[in-house]
Design a protein around this motif. Structure first.
Motif, mmCIF file in Angstrom:
data_model
loop_
_atom_site.group_PDB
_atom_site.id
_atom_site.type_symbol
_atom_site.label_atom_id
_atom_site.label_comp_id
_atom_site.label_asym_id
_atom_site.label_seq_id
_atom_site.Cartn_x
_atom_site.Cartn_y
_atom_site.Cartn_z
ATOM 1 N N ASN A 91 4.002 -7.863 -2.741
ATOM 2 C CA ASN A 91 2.987 -7.380 -1.809
ATOM 3 C C ASN A 91 3.577 -7.159 -0.427
ATOM 4 O OD1 ASN A 91 0.475 -6.624 -0.924
ATOM 5 N ND2 ASN A 91 -0.356 -8.689 -0.841
ATOM 6 N N ALA A 92 4.397 -8.097 0.023
ATOM 7 C CA ALA A 92 4.998 -7.980 1.360
ATOM 8 C C ALA A 92 5.982 -6.816 1.435
ATOM 9 C CB ALA A 92 5.698 -9.278 1.727
ATOM 10 N N ALA A 93 6.692 -6.555 0.357
ATOM 11 C CA ALA A 93 7.692 -5.478 0.363
ATOM 12 C C ALA A 93 7.046 -4.101 0.334
ATOM 13 C CB ALA A 93 8.633 -5.637 -0.821
ATOM 14 N N THR A 94 5.857 -3.978 -0.222
ATOM 15 C CA THR A 94 5.251 -2.651 -0.376
ATOM 16 C C THR A 94 4.116 -2.387 0.590
ATOM 17 O OG1 THR A 94 3.784 -3.515 -2.093
ATOM 18 C CG2 THR A 94 5.842 -2.481 -2.807
ATOM 19 N N VAL A 95 3.687 -3.354 1.365
ATOM 20 C CA VAL A 95 2.522 -3.137 2.208
ATOM 21 C C VAL A 95 2.808 -2.135 3.322
ATOM 22 C CG1 VAL A 95 2.877 -5.033 3.874
ATOM 23 C CG2 VAL A 95 0.576 -4.308 3.280
ATOM 24 N N ASN A 96 3.987 -2.134 3.906
ATOM 25 C CA ASN A 96 4.296 -1.161 4.957
ATOM 26 C C ASN A 96 4.359 0.252 4.413
ATOM 27 O OD1 ASN A 96 4.306 -2.651 7.253
ATOM 28 N ND2 ASN A 96 6.486 -3.130 7.187
ATOM 29 N N VAL A 97 4.993 0.440 3.287
ATOM 30 C CA VAL A 97 5.100 1.766 2.692
ATOM 31 C C VAL A 97 3.717 2.286 2.330
ATOM 32 C CG1 VAL A 97 6.013 3.042 0.719
ATOM 33 C CG2 VAL A 97 7.402 1.288 1.812
ATOM 34 N N PHE A 98 2.910 1.436 1.727
ATOM 35 C CA PHE A 98 1.581 1.838 1.298
ATOM 36 C C PHE A 98 0.670 2.119 2.491
ATOM 37 C CE2 PHE A 98 -2.755 0.599 -0.080
ATOM 38 C CZ PHE A 98 -2.952 1.642 -0.965
#
Length: 152
Positions: free
Chosen positions: A132-139
């Motif tokens: 979740n932490a790795a993809t939240v910025n991209v999303f």
């Protein structure tokens, strides 16, 4: 004839008890032999209170994930899977402990089982958190630029 009443032995039985004792295929005697008892001392214990808190926060966790648009980012599918699976397993484990199943199934090492479950759950929650932490910025960046970038 005076000895007759002292030599008579009578036994009474019902057809249900004979079929269950003889190993018949009838399941009518089963509910009478199964007793469920709730362990009220477990409900007042700290592990039970923690499991109730875990169940409530787990329900909130997967409800918030389900409320988000997690289909756009495949990594959120893993977060949703972990949230729902561990919520269901925690609820089942709570019910098992509440209904005193460990006292009936003494062959299972319950302390080790609960400890292993909590260890595996910790690892799965950690992987879901990192995903979740790795993809939240991209999303979130693609969401905001897609919706608000066109208006500016």
């Amino acid at each position: 004839m005076a000895d007759f009443p002292s030599k008579v032995v009578t036994e009474t039985s019902s057809p249900h008890s004979q079929s269950s004792h003889q190993g018949g295929g009838s399941l009518r005697g089963l509910p009478a032999s199964v007793t469920t008892r709730m362990d009220m001392s477990f409900v007042r214990s700290i592990p039970a209170m923690l499991m109730v808190a875990e169940t409530v926060t787990g329900l909130l966790h997967w409800a918030l994930i389900a409320g988000a648009n997690y289909m756009d980012e495949p990594a959120y599918g893993w977060v949703m899977f972990v949230a729902v699976t561990l919520w269901i397993l925690t609820t089942i484990l709570f019910l098992i402990l509440l209904l005193s199943v460990p006292q009936r199934l003494a062959v299972v090492p319950w302390a080790m089982t609960v400890m292993m479950y909590n260890g595996v759950a910790t690892l799965l929650y950690l992987t879901a958190f990192l995903t979740n932490a790795a993809t939240v910025n991209v999303f979130m960046n693609s969401y905001f630029y897609g919706h608000f970038g066109a208006a500016a």
